[in-house]
Design a protein around this motif. Structure first.
Motif: not given
Length: 297
Positions: A10-14, A38-46, A48-56
């Motif tokens: 997850a960290l390498l993906v981020f 995208s799945q790894q990003l969601r798992l990482l955010e879940s 640590i409980g913090v939004r790391l990326v902003q999708r638009s």
């Protein structure tokens, strides 16, 4: 106790998303699908409980928290890789010798002679690292050290290696060279090594016929490393006081010139340091025997 450490995947993906400024390019770099990234990003955010990326609609960008977090973990990932490669280098399918050395001695004296040792030990991988000067470290990671006599290595056995003599060098066409050759340094800009601010005073004390500048002998341009000081000499910023061995090749080639013939013994010398647990190692002993037989000039 539970460790709050996300998966390396997850960290390498981020990290890839942050560096590539988007999911698609990160997926291409990592040879993964867009959805897997995208799945790894969601798992990482879940986790640590913090939004790391902003999708638009314009793509994916890091949030402020994401930028801060990436700045913190990117260096950790590099160090983790370095530690892993270092561990891999410890495999038992080859010989390895870690030598810690003071940089000036390593660059000017030891490195040019190392082919002689590798010829004697062709199966040895030699790792040359910086041995910190006048700094206490509880556990130095070297098999053998080459440092100033007063280096701090608790418990290590020491063996004298060689003394040090210093010479004043200038650019071949440097300002005031003719005057300095006669011992007249009154108009000479003295370059200073920050860790040896008393060196010129010591040198002039051993050259009573030399005429020294009227101002403070610790005034002038200062440098952290001998390599910097020598480059300043090449640029004709002034005259530098350096160990003879460090500039011997440059003097022979004509890249540098002696400001005058006086050579002054330094209060500093060099020794070989060996931790007790490595003293009986045949490779360590082979290096000590070799280095102590080298000519000091």
């Amino acid at each position: 106790m539970r460790r709050h450490i996300p998966s390396t995947r997850a960290l390498l993906v981020f990290d890839a998303v942050a560096r590539q400024h988007g999911v698609s390019r990160a997926a291409e770099e990592l040879c993964l699908t867009h959805s897997a990234v995208s799945q790894q990003l969601r798992l990482l955010e879940s986790q640590i409980g913090v939004r790391l990326v902003q999708r638009s609609a314009r793509g994916t960008t890091l949030t402020e928290a994401g930028r801060r977090y990436h700045g913190q973990i990117s260096g950790d990932l590099i160090r983790l890789q370095d530690h892993t490669l270092e561990a891999m280098a410890r495999r038992t399918d080859g010989l390895r010798l870690i030598v810690g050395a003071v940089p000036v001695l390593a660059e000017g004296w030891l490195l040019p002679r190392l082919p002689g040792f590798t010829a004697l030990q062709p199966g040895c991988s030699l790792h040359l690292q910086v041995f910190p000067t006048l700094r206490y470290m509880e556990d130095l990671p070297f098999d053998v050290g080459v440092q100033y006599d007063d280096a701090v290595w608790p418990g290590a056995h020491t063996q004298p290696l060689m003394a040090e003599a210093c010479v004043a060098v200038c650019a071949p066409g440097g300002r005031g060279r003719a005057e300095m050759a006669r011992g007249d340094f009154r108009a000479a800009p003295l370059l200073q090594l920050r860790s040896r601010l008393g060196a010129w005073e010591e040198w002039f004390a051993q050259a009573p016929a030399a005429m020294q500048p009227p101002e403070n002998l610790i005034a002038g341009h200062r440098f952290d490393l001998f390599s910097m000081l020598v480059e300043a000499v090449r640029a004709d910023l002034g005259v530098g006081l350096v160990p003879r061995y460090y500039v011997e090749r440059a003097l022979r080639s004509g890249e540098l010139a002696l400001a005058c013939e006086h050579e002054a013994p330094s209060r500093r010398g060099y020794s070989v340091f060996v931790p007790p647990q490595r003293a009986a190692d045949p490779l360590v002993q082979a290096f000590i025997d070799w280095v102590c037989e080298l000519p000091t000039a």
